[in-house]
Write a protein that holds these residues in place. Structure first.
Motif, PDB file in Angstrom:
ATOM      1  N   VAL A 195       2.166 -27.229  49.841  1.00 40.39           N
ATOM      2  CA  VAL A 195       2.716 -26.232  48.916  1.00 40.39           C
ATOM      3  C   VAL A 195       1.575 -25.556  48.152  1.00 40.39           C
ATOM      4  O   VAL A 195       0.595 -26.204  47.757  1.00 40.39           O
ATOM      5  N   CYS A 196       1.737 -24.258  47.965  1.00 39.97           N
ATOM      6  CA  CYS A 196       0.793 -23.472  47.175  1.00 39.97           C
ATOM      7  C   CYS A 196       1.540 -22.966  45.939  1.00 39.97           C
ATOM      8  O   CYS A 196       2.750 -22.749  45.989  1.00 39.97           O
ATOM      9  N   CYS A 197       0.848 -22.840  44.828  1.00 44.24           N
ATOM     10  CA  CYS A 197       1.477 -22.266  43.633  1.00 44.24           C
ATOM     11  C   CYS A 197       0.700 -21.018  43.213  1.00 44.24           C
ATOM     12  O   CYS A 197      -0.526 -20.954  43.352  1.00 44.24           O
ATOM     13  N   ARG A 198       1.417 -20.079  42.676  1.00 43.29           N
ATOM     14  CA  ARG A 198       0.820 -18.814  42.244  1.00 43.29           C
ATOM     15  C   ARG A 198       0.526 -18.867  40.752  1.00 43.29           C
ATOM     16  O   ARG A 198       1.422 -19.086  39.941  1.00 43.29           O
ATOM     17  N   TYR A 199      -0.705 -18.656  40.418  1.00 43.51           N
ATOM     18  CA  TYR A 199      -1.149 -18.706  39.026  1.00 43.51           C
ATOM     19  C   TYR A 199      -1.151 -17.308  38.425  1.00 43.51           C
ATOM     20  O   TYR A 199      -1.619 -16.354  39.040  1.00 43.51           O
ATOM     21  N   ASN A 200      -0.612 -17.208  37.224  1.00 42.02           N
ATOM     22  CA  ASN A 200      -0.711 -15.958  36.451  1.00 42.02           C
ATOM     23  C   ASN A 200      -1.536 -16.269  35.208  1.00 42.02           C
ATOM     24  O   ASN A 200      -1.065 -16.950  34.301  1.00 42.02           O
ATOM     25  N   PRO A 201      -2.781 -15.795  35.182  1.00 41.47           N
ATOM     26  CA  PRO A 201      -3.662 -16.182  34.078  1.00 41.47           C
ATOM     27  C   PRO A 201      -3.278 -15.561  32.748  1.00 41.47           C
ATOM     28  O   PRO A 201      -3.847 -15.925  31.712  1.00 41.47           O
ATOM     29  N   GLY A 202      -2.321 -14.641  32.772  1.00 39.95           N
ATOM     30  CA  GLY A 202      -1.877 -14.060  31.508  1.00 39.95           C
ATOM     31  C   GLY A 202      -2.995 -13.342  30.802  1.00 39.95           C
ATOM     32  O   GLY A 202      -3.870 -12.749  31.449  1.00 39.95           O
ATOM     33  N   PRO A 203      -2.986 -13.397  29.466  1.00 35.92           N
ATOM     34  CA  PRO A 203      -3.965 -12.601  28.714  1.00 35.92           C
ATOM     35  C   PRO A 203      -5.403 -13.071  28.921  1.00 35.92           C
ATOM     36  O   PRO A 203      -6.330 -12.416  28.462  1.00 35.92           O
ATOM     37  N   LEU A 204      -5.608 -14.175  29.637  1.00 33.73           N
ATOM     38  CA  LEU A 204      -6.973 -14.622  29.904  1.00 33.73           C
ATOM     39  C   LEU A 204      -7.724 -13.644  30.780  1.00 33.73           C
ATOM     40  O   LEU A 204      -8.931 -13.602  30.804  1.00 33.73           O
ATOM     41  N   LYS A 205      -6.970 -12.893  31.589  1.00 34.63           N
ATOM     42  CA  LYS A 205      -7.643 -11.991  32.520  1.00 34.63           C
ATOM     43  C   LYS A 205      -7.061 -10.599  32.357  1.00 34.63           C
ATOM     44  O   LYS A 205      -5.851 -10.416  32.409  1.00 34.63           O
ATOM     45  N   GLY A 206      -7.918  -9.617  32.183  1.00 36.17           N
ATOM     46  CA  GLY A 206      -7.454  -8.235  32.045  1.00 36.17           C
ATOM     47  C   GLY A 206      -6.891  -7.727  33.351  1.00 36.17           C
ATOM     48  O   GLY A 206      -7.302  -8.153  34.434  1.00 36.17           O
ATOM     49  N   GLY A 207      -5.933  -6.815  33.268  1.00 40.99           N
ATOM     50  CA  GLY A 207      -5.351  -6.261  34.480  1.00 40.99           C
ATOM     51  C   GLY A 207      -6.026  -4.951  34.843  1.00 40.99           C
ATOM     52  O   GLY A 207      -7.060  -4.599  34.303  1.00 40.99           O
ATOM     53  N   ASN A 208      -5.428  -4.259  35.767  1.00 39.29           N
ATOM     54  CA  ASN A 208      -5.880  -2.896  36.032  1.00 39.29           C
ATOM     55  C   ASN A 208      -4.675  -1.981  36.034  1.00 39.29           C
ATOM     56  O   ASN A 208      -3.545  -2.409  35.762  1.00 39.29           O
ATOM     57  N   ALA A 209      -4.922  -0.716  36.310  1.00 40.61           N
ATOM     58  CA  ALA A 209      -3.865   0.283  36.077  1.00 40.61           C
ATOM     59  C   ALA A 209      -2.602   0.014  36.880  1.00 40.61           C
ATOM     60  O   ALA A 209      -1.498   0.147  36.367  1.00 40.61           O
ATOM     61  N   ILE A 210      -2.728  -0.362  38.142  1.00 41.04           N
ATOM     62  CA  ILE A 210      -1.510  -0.471  38.966  1.00 41.04           C
ATOM     63  C   ILE A 210      -0.730  -1.734  38.658  1.00 41.04           C
ATOM     64  O   ILE A 210       0.488  -1.714  38.550  1.00 41.04           O
ATOM     65  N   ILE A 211      -1.415  -2.863  38.509  1.00 46.77           N
ATOM     66  CA  ILE A 211      -0.672  -4.108  38.333  1.00 46.77           C
ATOM     67  C   ILE A 211      -0.355  -4.378  36.856  1.00 46.77           C
ATOM     68  O   ILE A 211       0.469  -5.229  36.533  1.00 46.77           O
ATOM     69  N   GLY A 212      -0.973  -3.623  35.975  1.00 48.76           N
ATOM     70  CA  GLY A 212      -0.703  -3.830  34.551  1.00 48.76           C
ATOM     71  C   GLY A 212      -1.392  -5.085  34.055  1.00 48.76           C
ATOM     72  O   GLY A 212      -2.222  -5.674  34.745  1.00 48.76           O
ATOM     73  N   HIS A 213      -1.047  -5.519  32.894  1.00 46.88           N
ATOM     74  CA  HIS A 213      -1.647  -6.719  32.330  1.00 46.88           C
ATOM     75  C   HIS A 213      -0.933  -7.939  32.888  1.00 46.88           C
ATOM     76  O   HIS A 213       0.290  -7.967  32.925  1.00 46.88           O
ATOM     77  N   PRO A 214      -1.708  -8.949  33.317  1.00 50.12           N
ATOM     78  CA  PRO A 214      -1.067 -10.114  33.925  1.00 50.12           C
ATOM     79  C   PRO A 214       0.044 -10.718  33.063  1.00 50.12           C
ATOM     80  O   PRO A 214       1.047 -11.193  33.603  1.00 50.12           O
ATOM     81  N   GLU A 215      -0.112 -10.667  31.754  1.00 52.69           N
ATOM     82  CA  GLU A 215       0.925 -11.269  30.907  1.00 52.69           C
ATOM     83  C   GLU A 215       2.212 -10.457  30.928  1.00 52.69           C
ATOM     84  O   GLU A 215       3.258 -10.929  30.482  1.00 52.69           O
ATOM     85  N   GLU A 216       2.151  -9.245  31.438  1.00 52.65           N
ATOM     86  CA  GLU A 216       3.356  -8.431  31.606  1.00 52.65           C
ATOM     87  C   GLU A 216       3.891  -8.507  33.038  1.00 52.65           C
ATOM     88  O   GLU A 216       4.902  -7.881  33.353  1.00 52.65           O
ATOM     89  N   ALA A 217       3.186  -9.221  33.889  1.00 52.58           N
ATOM     90  CA  ALA A 217       3.590  -9.294  35.294  1.00 52.58           C
ATOM     91  C   ALA A 217       4.605 -10.417  35.481  1.00 52.58           C
ATOM     92  O   ALA A 217       4.492 -11.481  34.879  1.00 52.58           O
TER      93      ALA A 217
END
Lengths: 417, 417
Positions: B138-160
């Motif tokens: 099994v693999c899990c998907r990590y969302n680093p949230g505000p720890l990592k800045g996003g870019n224009a298309i994907i937005g901020h990870p904490e909003e993903a």
């Protein structure tokens, strides 16, 4: 709230899902008919009034057959839309073909059906004449440019790709007259999803003035003006629907003041005709709680593109929980692998549980019609609540076979890599 | 310009249109293979490196078969994408199922194929176990949230909407371990269409650190990290492609510094795999001159949604006129009845004539795949230029019959209004 209530309650929807699994679009025939009659009533003073339903809003022949029975025609801009119109028995001047950048084969089909041809550009006069021949009746689309302010969706008219400039209109109708065209209409459409009744009255005013000038200068008579569509719907609870009687009365006053007697007023609304009377019914599949709360549905952008594509607001209700406190703030998402696949962002809902039904409002226009197959997502079915309370399926859901229809899997075996 | 040149010149394209009328998407097999090899070369230091092609970018089995022959697997997030992977002989851990808000029947198909399951949320551990049972890996998907800045298309990870938070990852892997899962992977994807190589190196860094911590705390071993996709392509002439060797070398340095020896690096790029190597070939149908100059093509948003949907830039060339002065400023439009149906706005082109071929670049990913049928517009064909110079059709154009497939016209006769 100003949203049209879903005509089926939780128990009725649950019962329906035994036969038709979620997600589906549900349309309400009685509400569509009542609204159609309200529009006609507002223009009853104009004997030649006709609404041409903008087929792109909800290209379903069952809905179109209902609208035809209410006296509506069809506004088409592609061959498939013309074929849909033909399938419900519309023909001749019950159809207006309002297209742009039009290929000859599409003009041909429109002319074959006897549809009113609404030309988008002055160059199309020669194009239509050379390719097919000019019909007896021609309408031209006016783009007032910077003379008229736009709104958020359609942008500024001078940035819009549609229509003739004012000098081109004079030149165009002169060309048409000199080429033997006998009957004339004038069209414009400068708004989309506009809630201010004044906008439509002003649009008619603009066309009334222009017709006077064109008639005086060119010695031609106009049979109709078509003020386009663009009547908005209150997607947000705090918004109010356009008062159709106000639009009708306002245009009547100008019409009478200008001394018209036999000029027909035409419209080509889509959104306001079916939009508020269609709901996307879906079910909560998952909830997640990370940096925000998420409610994941069994539908996605494919079923309703507007929130993901435009950031548009669509009202969301949870049947059976309408009266609970709305203090659960969440994003309502679909399963598409696109972060903009959200039906709502930071929306206050009642406490939502997995398995709950969720109703997304105002999905009756530009809803199913705009769905894509991105990510292999399949478009869902469309159901119609008849006036007698029966629910019938008016479009089946897509299958994997539909999705693969344009691929030749047999050929793949002979494809050497 | 940084755009990949269309491999066929004007004469060759004109010849091709005798057999395959415009519009069509044309893909270049040799260029796709060369690029695939460059990606593999950049990670040759990692024996277990694998790129899982993000099928949503170009869900065509002919392209996928070519990519499979280059050693690429498939990144899927729906049953149709899994079926496409199966059709080209991919199976087992050549497939990763990276979905979100996933229904049980989709997990079932992924598990049946032996695909790597990449869980989007901690609640899916129980869901998968209850509905289907947990696989060995099994693999899990990590969302680093505000720890990592996003870019224009994907937005901020904490909003993903995607992924586990950091505490959830620790809890999730512990649950999986305790439930008997033996093999582990870690995934993240925090960018989309990113051109800065450093972004991908940093992403690997983040995952390397996290794996050390997770392994130490939970006593589990990770077989791979999947740094997701997101490698951008230079849509604009002034942009430069991501240097893949820089990405590979940068990740290698961190890998070695961290003392990994048997950890596999995985990716799931889509855009950079086929995007620059596909062109939308269209023809000028009309020109109009109102408040602006317009060039109208025989294609529309249906063939390429990105400009209309996101305002995205796609480079436009006019074959045979590449060396003429580019001083004709125009909007390049399609025929859809939507004002945002423009491929380019205020674009400087050479003098364009009706009948000219027009090539829209970087249409090989998220091009045909995103097309909708709004306004009755039909999706066009896909052609492939083979390495031997032959051109084969790898998807036929849609027909009106395809468009009407989900409608029951016979039933319309019995539908009383």
């Amino acid at each position: 709230m100003s949203q049209k209530k879903c005509p089926l309650n939780r128990e009725q929807l649950e019962e329906l899902t035994k036969q038709f699994p979620t997600p589906f679009h549900l349309y309400d025939e009685a509400a569509i008919r009542a609204n159609a009659r309200a529009l006609k009533a507002a223009f009853a003073w104009n004997p030649g009034f006709k609404e041409y339903f903008a087929v792109k809003a909800a290209p379903n022949p069952y809905l179109m057959k209902i609208l035809r029975s209410e006296g509506f025609g069809a506004d088409c801009s592609s061959v498939p839309e013309l074929l849909l119109s033909e399938s419900v028995g519309l023909s001749g001047e019950e159809i207006i073909f309002t297209s742009n950048d039009t290929p000859a084969f599409e003009y041909q089909k429109a002319v074959d059906l006897g549809a009113i041809i609404n030309l988008d550009d002055i160059t199309h006069i020669d194009y239509l004449e050379e390719q097919i021949g000019l019909p007896e009746l021609v309408c031209c689309r006016y783009n007032p440019g910077p003379l008229k302010g736009g709104n958020a969706i359609i942008g500024h008219p001078e940035e819009a790709k549609y229509g003739f400039t004012r000098p081109q209109l004079f030149e165009g109708y002169r060309m048409l007259r000199d080429k033997g065209v006998k009957r004339f209409g004038l069209h414009t459409m400068v708004a989309s999803n506009e809630l201010d009744a004044k906008y439509f009255i002003e649009t008619a005013h603009l066309l009334f003035d222009l017709i006077k000038e064109l008639s005086a200068e060119l010695g031609i008579t106009f049979e109709f003006i078509n003020i386009g569509g663009g009547i908005g719907i209150p997607y947000k609870p705090e918004q109010e629907p356009v008062d159709l009687q106000t639009v009708g009365d306002g245009i009547r006053a100008l019409y009478e003041k200008a001394g018209f007697t036999s000029l027909d007023v035409r419209m080509e609304c889509g959104r306001m005709v079916t939009g508020p009377f269609g709901w996307l019914v879906s079910r909560v599949l998952h909830k997640k709680n990370t940096y925000k709360q998420y409610v994941g549905l069994d539908s996605c952008m494919t079923n309703l593109m507007r929130p993901g594509m435009y950031g548009a607001y669509h009202h969301v209700t949870v049947p059976g929980k309408e009266n609970l406190p709305h203090d659960f703030v969440c994003d309502v998402t679909g399963s598409l692998c696109e972060n903009n696949d959200k039906f709502a962002i930071n929306r206050a809902l009642p406490p939502v549980d997995i398995g709950d039904l969720v109703v997304i409002h105002d999905a009756g226009a530009h809803g199913h019609a705009m769905g894509f197959n991105y990510n292999g997502k399949l478009r869902s079915s469309e159901l119609l609540l008849r006036e007698n309370g029966e629910v019938v399926q008016i479009r089946r859901a897509e299958t994997v076979e539909d999705y693969f229809a344009t691929l030749n899997f047999a050929g793949l075996n002979n494809f050497k890599v």
